[in-house]
Design a protein around this motif. Structure first.
Motif, PDB file in Angstrom:
ATOM      1  N   ARG A  64     -47.522 140.504 -13.351  1.00  0.00           N
ATOM      2  CA  ARG A  64     -47.240 139.990 -12.003  1.00  0.00           C
ATOM      3  C   ARG A  64     -46.332 138.762 -12.015  1.00  0.00           C
ATOM      4  O   ARG A  64     -45.988 138.230 -10.960  1.00  0.00           O
ATOM      5  CB  ARG A  64     -48.547 139.646 -11.298  1.00  0.00           C
ATOM      6  N   VAL A  66     -47.011 135.615 -12.883  1.00  0.00           N
ATOM      7  CA  VAL A  66     -47.677 134.439 -12.324  1.00  0.00           C
ATOM      8  C   VAL A  66     -48.477 133.767 -13.441  1.00  0.00           C
ATOM      9  O   VAL A  66     -48.715 134.364 -14.489  1.00  0.00           O
ATOM     10  CB  VAL A  66     -48.617 134.806 -11.148  1.00  0.00           C
ATOM     11  N   GLN A  70     -52.827 131.105 -10.906  1.00  0.00           N
ATOM     12  CA  GLN A  70     -52.350 131.786  -9.703  1.00  0.00           C
ATOM     13  C   GLN A  70     -52.969 133.167  -9.588  1.00  0.00           C
ATOM     14  O   GLN A  70     -53.354 133.589  -8.494  1.00  0.00           O
ATOM     15  CB  GLN A  70     -50.822 131.899  -9.729  1.00  0.00           C
ATOM     16  N   LEU A  71     -53.071 133.870 -10.711  1.00  0.00           N
ATOM     17  CA  LEU A  71     -53.665 135.208 -10.703  1.00  0.00           C
ATOM     18  C   LEU A  71     -55.126 135.145 -10.273  1.00  0.00           C
ATOM     19  O   LEU A  71     -55.558 135.927  -9.415  1.00  0.00           O
ATOM     20  CB  LEU A  71     -53.551 135.863 -12.078  1.00  0.00           C
ATOM     21  N   GLU A  73     -56.607 132.856  -8.513  1.00  0.00           N
ATOM     22  CA  GLU A  73     -56.647 132.517  -7.085  1.00  0.00           C
ATOM     23  C   GLU A  73     -56.367 133.743  -6.222  1.00  0.00           C
ATOM     24  O   GLU A  73     -57.041 133.978  -5.221  1.00  0.00           O
ATOM     25  CB  GLU A  73     -55.646 131.406  -6.770  1.00  0.00           C
ATOM     26  N   GLN A  74     -55.357 134.530  -6.610  1.00  0.00           N
ATOM     27  CA  GLN A  74     -55.016 135.738  -5.855  1.00  0.00           C
ATOM     28  C   GLN A  74     -56.177 136.731  -5.841  1.00  0.00           C
ATOM     29  O   GLN A  74     -56.509 137.303  -4.797  1.00  0.00           O
ATOM     30  CB  GLN A  74     -53.778 136.409  -6.448  1.00  0.00           C
ATOM     31  N   LEU A  75     -56.789 136.943  -6.994  1.00  0.00           N
ATOM     32  CA  LEU A  75     -57.903 137.888  -7.084  1.00  0.00           C
ATOM     33  C   LEU A  75     -59.092 137.429  -6.246  1.00  0.00           C
ATOM     34  O   LEU A  75     -59.724 138.236  -5.555  1.00  0.00           O
ATOM     35  CB  LEU A  75     -58.315 138.085  -8.544  1.00  0.00           C
ATOM     36  N   GLU A  77     -59.002 135.386  -3.602  1.00  0.00           N
ATOM     37  CA  GLU A  77     -58.635 135.499  -2.185  1.00  0.00           C
ATOM     38  C   GLU A  77     -58.740 136.944  -1.705  1.00  0.00           C
ATOM     39  O   GLU A  77     -59.234 137.208  -0.624  1.00  0.00           O
ATOM     40  CB  GLU A  77     -57.221 134.943  -1.946  1.00  0.00           C
ATOM     41  N   LYS A  78     -58.259 137.874  -2.532  1.00  0.00           N
ATOM     42  CA  LYS A  78     -58.311 139.289  -2.160  1.00  0.00           C
ATOM     43  C   LYS A  78     -59.755 139.751  -2.007  1.00  0.00           C
ATOM     44  O   LYS A  78     -60.120 140.400  -1.006  1.00  0.00           O
ATOM     45  CB  LYS A  78     -57.617 140.135  -3.246  1.00  0.00           C
TER      46      LYS A  78
END
Length: 85
Positions: A64, A66, A70-71, A73-75, A77-78
């Motif tokens: 990705r 990142v 960041q990864l 955080e993205q996971l 949040e999702k």
């Protein structure tokens, strides 16, 4: 204040080596303070993961393009959005 600090440093009765070490330590401390200040609103989090999971996490981040933080955080949040749906 600036000139007072320089005057105290210049009149300090210490060896050149002592002053040099003091300057190095002072600069390191200043850099660390700037680094901590730049992380406002963020909290350090230490995790212990199985080796295979860590490799998968690294692979996902690389794919990705990142950072690991960041990864994660993205996971999170999702998953949080899915939970609220």
């Amino acid at each position: 204040m600036y000139f007072a600090i320089y005057a105290a440093y210049d009149t300090w009765k210490a060896t050149t080596e002592t002053k040099r070490l003091f300057t190095i330590d002072f600069n390191r401390a200043w850099q660390q303070k700037k680094h901590r200040d730049s992380r406002q609103g963020k909290k350090a989090c230490s995790l212990v993961l199985h080796e295979d999971i860590k490799l998968k996490l690294d692979e996902l981040a690389k794919t990705r393009k990142v950072t690991l933080s960041q990864l994660v955080e993205q996971l999170i949040e999702k998953e949080h959005r899915l939970k609220d749906s």
